[in-house]
Design a protein around this motif. Sequence first.
Motif, PDB file in Angstrom:
ATOM      1  N   GLN A   1       0.805  -1.217   0.000  1.00 66.38           N
ATOM      2  CA  GLN A   1       0.000   0.000   0.000  1.00 66.38           C
ATOM      3  C   GLN A   1       0.839   1.269   0.000  1.00 66.38           C
ATOM      4  OE1 GLN A   1      -2.647  -2.089   3.334  1.00 66.38           O
ATOM      5  NE2 GLN A   1      -3.530  -0.138   2.734  1.00 66.38           N
ATOM      6  N   VAL A   2       2.009   1.213   0.617  1.00 70.60           N
ATOM      7  CA  VAL A   2       2.888   2.388   0.678  1.00 70.60           C
ATOM      8  C   VAL A   2       4.296   1.950   0.308  1.00 70.60           C
ATOM      9  CG1 VAL A   2       1.504   3.538   2.446  1.00 70.60           C
ATOM     10  CG2 VAL A   2       3.369   2.021   3.139  1.00 70.60           C
ATOM     11  N   ALA A   3       5.182   2.918   0.122  1.00 69.77           N
ATOM     12  CA  ALA A   3       6.575   2.602  -0.191  1.00 69.77           C
ATOM     13  C   ALA A   3       7.143   1.677   0.880  1.00 69.77           C
ATOM     14  CB  ALA A   3       7.402   3.881  -0.278  1.00 69.77           C
ATOM     15  N   PRO A   4       7.971   0.693   0.488  1.00 71.47           N
ATOM     16  CA  PRO A   4       8.463  -0.322   1.430  1.00 71.47           C
ATOM     17  C   PRO A   4       9.566   0.194   2.346  1.00 71.47           C
ATOM     18  CG  PRO A   4       9.382  -0.718  -0.730  1.00 71.47           C
ATOM     19  CD  PRO A   4       8.421   0.426  -0.901  1.00 71.47           C
ATOM     20  N   LEU A   5       9.226   1.140   3.180  1.00 71.45           N
ATOM     21  CA  LEU A   5      10.159   1.634   4.197  1.00 71.45           C
ATOM     22  C   LEU A   5       9.365   2.266   5.318  1.00 71.45           C
ATOM     23  CD1 LEU A   5      10.456   5.010   4.071  1.00 71.45           C
ATOM     24  CD2 LEU A   5      11.663   4.450   1.986  1.00 71.45           C
ATOM     25  N   PHE A   6       9.993   2.349   6.462  1.00 75.29           N
ATOM     26  CA  PHE A   6       9.430   3.108   7.577  1.00 75.29           C
ATOM     27  C   PHE A   6      10.572   3.799   8.294  1.00 75.29           C
ATOM     28  CE2 PHE A   6      10.428  -1.031   9.327  1.00 75.29           C
ATOM     29  CZ  PHE A   6      10.870  -0.793  10.615  1.00 75.29           C
ATOM     30  N   SER A   7      10.250   4.774   9.108  1.00 77.84           N
ATOM     31  CA  SER A   7      11.299   5.532   9.794  1.00 77.84           C
ATOM     32  C   SER A   7      10.892   5.796  11.229  1.00 77.84           C
ATOM     33  CB  SER A   7      11.591   6.852   9.063  1.00 77.84           C
ATOM     34  OG  SER A   7      10.442   7.670   9.025  1.00 77.84           O
ATOM     35  N   VAL A   8      11.909   5.982  12.065  1.00 79.25           N
ATOM     36  CA  VAL A   8      11.713   6.210  13.492  1.00 79.25           C
ATOM     37  C   VAL A   8      12.537   7.423  13.903  1.00 79.25           C
ATOM     38  CG1 VAL A   8      12.060   5.278  15.804  1.00 79.25           C
ATOM     39  CG2 VAL A   8      11.259   3.780  13.970  1.00 79.25           C
ATOM     40  N   ALA A   9      11.905   8.337  14.601  1.00 79.53           N
ATOM     41  CA  ALA A   9      12.590   9.506  15.163  1.00 79.53           C
ATOM     42  C   ALA A   9      12.246   9.551  16.640  1.00 79.53           C
ATOM     43  CB  ALA A   9      12.150  10.790  14.463  1.00 79.53           C
ATOM     44  N   MET A  10      13.154   9.058  17.471  1.00 77.14           N
ATOM     45  CA  MET A  10      12.921   8.997  18.915  1.00 77.14           C
ATOM     46  C   MET A  10      13.615  10.145  19.618  1.00 77.14           C
ATOM     47  SD  MET A  10      13.378   4.934  19.720  1.00 77.14           S
ATOM     48  CE  MET A  10      12.012   3.795  19.474  1.00 77.14           C
ATOM     49  N   SER A  11      13.052  10.539  20.752  1.00 83.25           N
ATOM     50  CA  SER A  11      13.663  11.596  21.544  1.00 83.25           C
ATOM     51  C   SER A  11      13.206  11.476  22.989  1.00 83.25           C
ATOM     52  CB  SER A  11      13.272  12.975  21.004  1.00 83.25           C
ATOM     53  OG  SER A  11      13.806  14.007  21.826  1.00 83.25           O
ATOM     54  N   ARG A  12      14.080  11.864  23.903  1.00 79.72           N
ATOM     55  CA  ARG A  12      13.687  11.964  25.307  1.00 79.72           C
ATOM     56  C   ARG A  12      12.962  13.268  25.573  1.00 79.72           C
ATOM     57  NH1 ARG A  12      19.079  10.458  28.527  1.00 79.72           N
ATOM     58  NH2 ARG A  12      17.840  11.317  30.223  1.00 79.72           N
ATOM     59  N   ASP A  13      12.936  14.154  24.592  1.00 79.18           N
ATOM     60  CA  ASP A  13      12.252  15.437  24.702  1.00 79.18           C
ATOM     61  C   ASP A  13      10.787  15.223  24.319  1.00 79.18           C
ATOM     62  OD1 ASP A  13      11.997  18.099  25.227  1.00 79.18           O
ATOM     63  OD2 ASP A  13      12.848  18.781  23.345  1.00 79.18           O
ATOM     64  N   GLU A  14       9.868  15.538  25.213  1.00 77.96           N
ATOM     65  CA  GLU A  14       8.455  15.239  25.010  1.00 77.96           C
ATOM     66  C   GLU A  14       7.929  15.858  23.719  1.00 77.96           C
ATOM     67  OE1 GLU A  14       4.207  15.621  27.443  1.00 77.96           O
ATOM     68  OE2 GLU A  14       6.086  16.317  28.337  1.00 77.96           O
TER      69      GLU A  14
END
Length: 437
Positions: free
Chosen positions: A235-248
């Motif tokens: 259904q969508v391009a074959p990738l995903f991404s994650v952007a994590m942070s300890r900053d709320e």
Amino acid sequence: MARHALQGLLCWLMIQGGGSIPLENSLKARDFLAEESLVVTDAYYPLSRIPPSRESLKTSRLDGLQLRQTSPGTAPLRPIPKQIQYLMSVGIGGKNWSMIPDTGSSDTWLMSSSFKCLDRSHQQQDQNACNFGPSYAGDFSGGRINEHMNISYGGGDSLNGNVGYADITVAGITVQRQQMALVTSADIRGNGIFSGILGLGMRGLTTSYTGSDPSKDSPATAKEYAPLVETMSKQVAPLFSVAMSRDEGRSFISFGGVPPNVTTGEFATTPIRQMSVNGGPKHYMYYGILPDNMRVSNTETNQTWPQPAGMLVDTGTTLSYFPADVAQTINDLFVPPAEYAGSGTFAVRCDAVPPKVEIGIGGKAIPIHPSNLILPETKQTTPDGDYCMSGVGTNVGLSILGDAFLEELLVVFDISDKKQMKFAQRTDKTSSDLITK
């Protein structure tokens, strides 16, 4: 949550190492997302960062805790629980559930309302002892399969469950007839909030077995299936991404592209490595990479490990875990040094100065942000001062780049034919204490 059910040697393809190149200020004006052909997507969802409860800090018990006493009669530090979890909302069966997005496993599951809660000796306990969030009272909307899930995670957690098909909605995308599991027995402890795991790993890490008797499971009865990320790629391009942070408010997961309002420096790109078990055929399983090198330094010491062993990128693990000599060196270079706290973890003064730690990936130096090397949410007060958990622990067979590495990076998991990962330092920081001086 890197799975430890797979036993034996994990054989890695080797790559030629390259030098690490620091990010130059002169490059900041460039549009690095466009240069990597990465598009901003509306299919994103904020992640909630859940620290351990204060009650768990009081009652937790890790094995073998021994800290050097700095003065006669002082009490040792209490053990500190390991997990600080990221959660997201996932739609299944007409309701939304808090689930852990986990790149270290491929199976998606929810706790069934009738599950058996087991202790470490597999004796049944009250369900409340497992401390999960709401459980699922229904059945599979797409029907049940004559298979079952039998999975073990790092740290000894394990669970079993029935397998079937259900429609799963993630970040506004509904994946129809996705194979998943409803847990019927669990030797695993929750945080009182999450109800299951959203497995984001690849096909080779799925854990479905034919029949209904886990005691008869073997490689001959195992059946791979298309996990969520593979099914969604229709259904969508074959990738995903994650952007994590300890900053709320600055943590996101996105599918088919990258989340909005996240800007970065230059990307480092490296292949996802196939792995084999006991000399068998290679598969795409974990998000495994082979770093160029690893460097750690403080004002007095600088040490480099050229071409370290493969590492797994795992959003379901709080700490980053390295071989004993590497982990010990890193923790020794805190000022003052961290102390071993048992079960592969280290305790450090909450106001200690962390060393500089860099992972060489794709010819570039990707740092572990200094703010991630000390976990303030785990603070415990002793007569000698306040102690926190170090963000670096000792591995048990597999080196893991967990949340302590991933935070303040944008990480792209490309599962197309390219099978590659991209890492870039974020430049959209909003808290002054998160900016590297």
